[in-house]
Write a protein that holds these residues in place. Sequence first.
Motif, PDB file in Angstrom:
ATOM      1  N   UNK A  47      -5.718   2.416   5.900  1.00 25.42           N
ATOM      2  CA  UNK A  47      -5.894   2.673   4.580  1.00 25.42           C
ATOM      3  C   UNK A  47      -5.159   3.701   4.798  1.00 25.42           C
ATOM      4  N   UNK A  48      -5.016   4.860   5.298  1.00 21.29           N
ATOM      5  CA  UNK A  48      -4.357   6.130   5.828  1.00 21.29           C
ATOM      6  C   UNK A  48      -3.526   6.245   4.881  1.00 21.29           C
ATOM      7  N   UNK A  49      -2.321   4.652   5.466  1.00 19.08           N
ATOM      8  CA  UNK A  49      -0.997   5.211   5.728  1.00 19.08           C
ATOM      9  C   UNK A  49      -0.352   4.293   4.180  1.00 19.08           C
ATOM     10  N   UNK A  50      -1.495   3.485   3.971  1.00 16.30           N
ATOM     11  CA  UNK A  50      -0.566   2.373   3.156  1.00 16.30           C
ATOM     12  C   UNK A  50      -2.221   2.061   1.299  1.00 16.30           C
ATOM     13  N   UNK A  51      -2.333   3.564   0.906  1.00 13.61           N
ATOM     14  CA  UNK A  51      -3.822   3.719   0.328  1.00 13.61           C
ATOM     15  C   UNK A  51      -3.583   2.522  -0.784  1.00 13.61           C
ATOM     16  N   UNK A  59     -14.831  -3.122   0.966  1.00 15.52           N
ATOM     17  CA  UNK A  59     -14.397  -1.982   1.469  1.00 15.52           C
ATOM     18  C   UNK A  59     -13.681  -0.891   1.775  1.00 15.52           C
ATOM     19  N   UNK A  60     -12.603  -1.026   1.571  1.00 15.26           N
ATOM     20  CA  UNK A  60     -11.823   0.361   1.667  1.00 15.26           C
ATOM     21  C   UNK A  60     -11.571   0.965   0.351  1.00 15.26           C
ATOM     22  N   UNK A  61     -11.826  -0.074  -0.851  1.00 12.75           N
ATOM     23  CA  UNK A  61     -10.811   0.221  -1.534  1.00 12.75           C
ATOM     24  C   UNK A  61     -11.423   1.628  -2.397  1.00 12.75           C
ATOM     25  N   UNK A  62     -12.402   2.184  -1.745  1.00 13.18           N
ATOM     26  CA  UNK A  62     -13.628   2.844  -2.449  1.00 13.18           C
ATOM     27  C   UNK A  62     -13.050   4.479  -1.808  1.00 13.18           C
ATOM     28  N   UNK A  63     -12.758   3.607  -0.719  1.00 11.33           N
ATOM     29  CA  UNK A  63     -11.719   5.032   0.558  1.00 11.33           C
ATOM     30  C   UNK A  63     -10.352   5.251  -0.479  1.00 11.33           C
ATOM     31  N   UNK A  64      -9.956   4.023  -0.182  1.00 10.78           N
ATOM     32  CA  UNK A  64      -8.130   4.188  -1.065  1.00 10.78           C
ATOM     33  C   UNK A  64      -8.014   5.137  -2.102  1.00 10.78           C
ATOM     34  N   UNK A  66     -10.768   7.599  -2.926  1.00  9.68           N
ATOM     35  CA  UNK A  66     -10.560   9.013  -2.314  1.00  9.68           C
ATOM     36  C   UNK A  66      -9.472   9.513  -2.554  1.00  9.68           C
ATOM     37  N   UNK A  67      -8.309   8.917  -0.901  1.00  7.90           N
ATOM     38  CA  UNK A  67      -6.947   9.708  -1.297  1.00  7.90           C
ATOM     39  C   UNK A  67      -5.970   9.495  -2.338  1.00  7.90           C
ATOM     40  N   UNK A  68      -6.426   8.703  -3.171  1.00  2.00           N
ATOM     41  CA  UNK A  68      -4.846   8.766  -3.637  1.00  2.00           C
ATOM     42  C   UNK A  68      -5.622   9.604  -4.771  1.00  2.00           C
ATOM     43  N   UNK A  69      -6.988   9.596  -6.042  1.00  3.12           N
ATOM     44  CA  UNK A  69      -7.207  10.515  -6.741  1.00  3.12           C
ATOM     45  C   UNK A  69      -8.963  10.494  -6.340  1.00  3.12           C
ATOM     46  N   UNK A  70      -9.404  11.463  -5.737  1.00  2.00           N
ATOM     47  CA  UNK A  70     -10.611  11.536  -6.021  1.00  2.00           C
ATOM     48  C   UNK A  70     -11.327  11.481  -6.891  1.00  2.00           C
TER      49      UNK A  70
END
Length: 464
Positions: A47-51, A59-64, A66-70
């Motif tokens: 997720x960190x490498x390819x948000x 599950x990871x969409x909200x984290x992605x 946050x990495x791109x545009x919080x």
Amino acid sequence: MGSKLSGKDLIKLGFPQNNTVNIALGQIHRYRKREKKERILLEAKEVLQKPDSFLGDGIWGKVAEGLIKPVEVRMQQLRNTRAPFTIFGENEIDELAKRQLYDALKLPVAVKGALMPDAHGGYGLPIGGVLATDNAVIPYGVGVDIGCRMSLSIFDIPGSYIKGKSFQLRNMLSEHTKFGMNETHKIKNDHAIFECAAFREIPLLKSLRDKAYRQLGSSGGGNHFVEFGIVHLQTCKPEWNLRPGEYLAILSHSGSRGLGANIAKHYTYLATKQCPLPRQVQHLAWLDLNTHDGQEYWIAMNLAGDYAKACHDDIHRRLAKALGKRPVVTIENHHNFAWEEVVDGKKVVVHRKGATPAAEGVLGIIPGSMTAPGFIVEGKGNPYSLQSASHGAGRRLSRGACKNSITKSDLTKTLDMYGVELIGGAVDEAPMAYKDIHKVINLQEELVRVLGQFTPKIVRMDKG
């Protein structure tokens, strides 16, 4: 185990030292805590490498995101002035409902509003409140019972049929309808809705699927009902293939059961965290539709609406089978929902919390009470009501006031006077609790035209 994973582990992977770490830990704890730490860290690294690849993931969409545009979290202030609004039947509406609308109209996202003549106080938006917002959806502007709706089946059977068959019809309602928290059908009907991708891809919905399956075809408590009655059609649409006259009909009122309630609870919590508001309007917290949670709520809300329709379809199918007849006309409408519509040339989100869609030519049902008729209506598309109408007669007395002032004997006498049989039910749903439906309908002549009436004769409700 995943539950042992810490923020330090994520920072060591390269996660920025900001709220993204907290979001990731929250999602992992909520949905992945039983899995091995190593496996979760491998996914987190991806997720960190390819948000971008994980945007929209349950599950990871909200984290992605946050990495791109919080998502920006900041205290929201009400405007000093209200967005434009219109109140229909102002003298019939309590002050609490008006005040709740006025507060909603001061939200920074508010575009336009209206209040229907059946309005009364609620949580967030008042019941009978309509609010257009700019790219934002308010979970409590939709309500807890997402997709609560009316459904009417008309049969090519004379209305007089009910007189000689009331015993059989009463038994059909007793045997083929289920109400409240604990009643479910022993024999379940499958439905295509359970194959919907959202039930697999959104963790919350996945956890609610089995309960939704069990509750399919059942109705809630409170003011929800299934009734046999007589429809008097004054005007018939050509496609109905019916002449004006009296026909046997089934009318039901219910929503999305535990599915909708849990969706409302979950996303209201997220909205209050992302959109802090002054205390008196905290129930009006919204989700931006450009965010992960906003999009996810929109998908979940629409699924709950489709599920509510599936429940009504199942109810009517079971009763039609018991009758040995197919309905010739079905009329139905949501009244706790949000739609993307165009208002004054601008695309907005229109919340109708206890309000019926009434665009030009759109059909709907506005019920009265156990002893008062409901009305089959056709919308006139009035822009001042945001193409909406009332969803019923509206409460005159609160549930508490009913219990303090109305006895079971009072209810029985009133039902006998109108020749109505009741299965279940309680004094807080007594006819005296509701406004005069005839007055409420007259106050919205600008909003709808009346095509016919439904008169209840055998009513089934929760035991109360």
